[in-house]
Design a protein around this motif. Structure first.
Motif, mmCIF file in Angstrom:
data_model
loop_
_atom_site.group_PDB
_atom_site.id
_atom_site.type_symbol
_atom_site.label_atom_id
_atom_site.label_comp_id
_atom_site.label_asym_id
_atom_site.label_seq_id
_atom_site.Cartn_x
_atom_site.Cartn_y
_atom_site.Cartn_z
ATOM 1 N N ILE A 1 0.847 -1.184 0.000
ATOM 2 C CA ILE A 1 0.000 0.000 0.000
ATOM 3 C C ILE A 1 0.897 1.255 0.000
ATOM 4 O O ILE A 1 1.754 1.403 0.872
ATOM 5 C CB ILE A 1 -0.918 0.020 1.236
ATOM 6 C CG1 ILE A 1 -1.757 -1.262 1.283
ATOM 7 C CG2 ILE A 1 -1.811 1.271 1.217
ATOM 8 C CD1 ILE A 1 -2.666 -1.464 0.106
ATOM 9 N N LYS A 2 0.702 2.120 -0.965
ATOM 10 C CA LYS A 2 1.532 3.303 -1.041
ATOM 11 C C LYS A 2 1.129 4.324 0.043
ATOM 12 O O LYS A 2 -0.054 4.615 0.199
ATOM 13 C CB LYS A 2 1.385 3.951 -2.420
ATOM 14 C CG LYS A 2 1.960 3.096 -3.542
ATOM 15 C CD LYS A 2 1.871 3.807 -4.886
ATOM 16 C CE LYS A 2 2.470 2.946 -5.997
ATOM 17 N NZ LYS A 2 2.383 3.625 -7.315
ATOM 18 N N PRO A 3 2.105 4.819 0.799
ATOM 19 C CA PRO A 3 1.784 5.823 1.834
ATOM 20 C C PRO A 3 1.215 7.104 1.207
ATOM 21 O O PRO A 3 1.624 7.504 0.106
ATOM 22 C CB PRO A 3 3.133 6.096 2.500
ATOM 23 C CG PRO A 3 3.978 4.909 2.157
ATOM 24 C CD PRO A 3 3.527 4.451 0.812
ATOM 25 N N ASN A 4 0.320 7.727 1.902
ATOM 26 C CA ASN A 4 -0.259 8.990 1.452
ATOM 27 C C ASN A 4 0.565 10.147 2.006
ATOM 28 O O ASN A 4 0.176 10.818 2.970
ATOM 29 C CB ASN A 4 -1.721 9.085 1.898
ATOM 30 C CG ASN A 4 -2.418 10.308 1.337
ATOM 31 O OD1 ASN A 4 -1.923 10.935 0.382
ATOM 32 N ND2 ASN A 4 -3.543 10.677 1.904
ATOM 33 N N PHE A 5 1.740 10.381 1.409
ATOM 34 C CA PHE A 5 2.664 11.392 1.918
ATOM 35 C C PHE A 5 2.117 12.796 1.732
ATOM 36 O O PHE A 5 1.446 13.091 0.756
ATOM 37 C CB PHE A 5 4.026 11.279 1.230
ATOM 38 C CG PHE A 5 4.723 9.971 1.505
ATOM 39 C CD1 PHE A 5 5.094 9.612 2.800
ATOM 40 C CD2 PHE A 5 5.022 9.083 0.469
ATOM 41 C CE1 PHE A 5 5.753 8.435 3.061
ATOM 42 C CE2 PHE A 5 5.683 7.898 0.727
ATOM 43 C CZ PHE A 5 6.036 7.555 2.014
#
Length: 355
Positions: free
Chosen positions: A351-355
């Motif tokens: 899951i790609k972090p929501n930076f």
């Protein structure tokens, strides 16, 4: 405290016919069968010279010329030990007689689709069939099962397998052509082992990657999490590219329970193929709440001793002592499903972090 380390053996061992004369046959299958007193009556390999050399080394009386020759001259009650790459398993099984007894080398095909074909074929031909997931039967695993079954470490809640070694993959040339390597040909043992204690997981998370020092291979490092819910942990961590000497290599299986723990060093994987000694240590919480680690001397390890158990299971089923092998194709298909899930998880990514 009685700790069992021996695998059950058949009352009436059957003759063994080997199909394949590769390194694993010479290093593990045949030494194990000699220890157990199993009788190998013949051997066949596409490379006849290799088969002749193996036969001479282990006093095997007959070297077959072809699969047709195998089927014409093998004992009627033989167990076929099929030690070929996964991609070649189906063609060999198709040639074997109905109701044959077979021990097939892992993996059970190159992927889940092929495994399902193998399962369907063995069912249609009414074969007594096991898969050589032999780590289940290593003496130190049998000892761990004995301790756990007696409740000595309480409720088993944590299994960790951690391998940080340098593996000389060039010893298995066929692996360089394959799209799947580490999980399918190595960590599959650990997936199967965890299943043998916990059963099937709810899901699998995984990432398997290459190594800059071994770019020709599809993958040599893996992280695998088998999900058994909120109270059980099952982790596999492997790195086969630790080419920095023996000092910081390690290879262990750790079981933790609510009242104790077991740690097993798998020495065969370190400084491979020479290996180093195994070790078995355990800690039980005593009545005074003290925690003291103790060592247990165990005769035998993964190679070659565990290979006795895989063959013994097929023979025990063939003679009717058990209904089916513990390592049956019906059980192995679930290990293959977990392997497939691991590759799918690795390909899907995190899951790609929501930076």
């Amino acid at each position: 405290m009685i700790i069992e380390t021996n695998t059950p053996l058949p009352h009436h061992p059957r003759p063994i016919v080997l199909i394949g004369a590769g390194g694993i046959v010479n290093d593990a299958h045949l030494p194990a069968y000699k220890m157990a007193g199993f009788w190998v009556t013949g051997i066949y390999d596409l490379d006849r010279e290799k088969a002749l050399q193996t036969a001479a080394r282990f006093d095997i009386p007959l070297v077959y010329y072809s699969m047709e020759d195998v089927l014409a001259r093998c004992p009627r009650t033989a167990v076929f030990d099929v030690a070929v790459p996964g991609s070649q398993m189906l063609p060999v099984l198709r040639q074997l007689p109905e109701e044959s007894c077979v021990l097939m080398q892992k993996p059970m095909g190159e992927d889940l689709a092929m495994a399902r074909e193998i399962l369907a074929l063995t069912r249609a031909k009414r074969m007594t069939c096991g898969v050589n997931f032999q780590l289940r039967y290593a003496p130190y695993i049998t000892a761990a099962r004995s301790i756990i079954a007696q409740g000595l470490i309480g409720d088993l809640c944590d299994i960790e397998i951690n391998v940080n070694v340098y593996t000389p993959w060039h010893l298995w040339k066929f692996l360089y052509e394959l799209p799947r390597v580490e999980i399918l040909y190595h960590s599959i043992h650990y997936i199967d082992l965890i299943r043998s204690f916990y059963g099937n997981p709810e899901s699998v998370y995984a990432k398997t990657v290459q190594h800059p020092g071994m770019p020709e291979l599809a993958s040599v490092r893996s992280n695998i999490i088998m999900d058994y819910g909120p109270m059980l942990r099952a982790n596999i961590l492997t790195n086969h590219g630790h080419d920095f000497g023996l000092l910081q290599q390690h290879s262990y299986i750790k079981f933790e329970g609510t009242r104790g723990a077991i740690k097993i060093k798998m020495g065969v994987l370190m400084n491979y193929p020479e290996g180093v000694p195994d070790s078995f240590e355990y800690c039980l919480i005593e009545k005074d709440r003290s925690r003291v680690w103790k060592s247990l001397d165990i005769t035998g390890g993964w190679f070659p001793h565990a290979f006795i158990g895989s063959m013994a299971q097929v023979m025990l089923a063939a003679e009717g002592t058990i209904a089916k092998p513990d390592n049956s194709v019906e059980d192995a298909i679930d290990t293959m499903a977990c392997v497939e899930a691991a590759y799918e998880s690795s390909a899907a990514g995190g899951i790609k972090p929501n930076f």
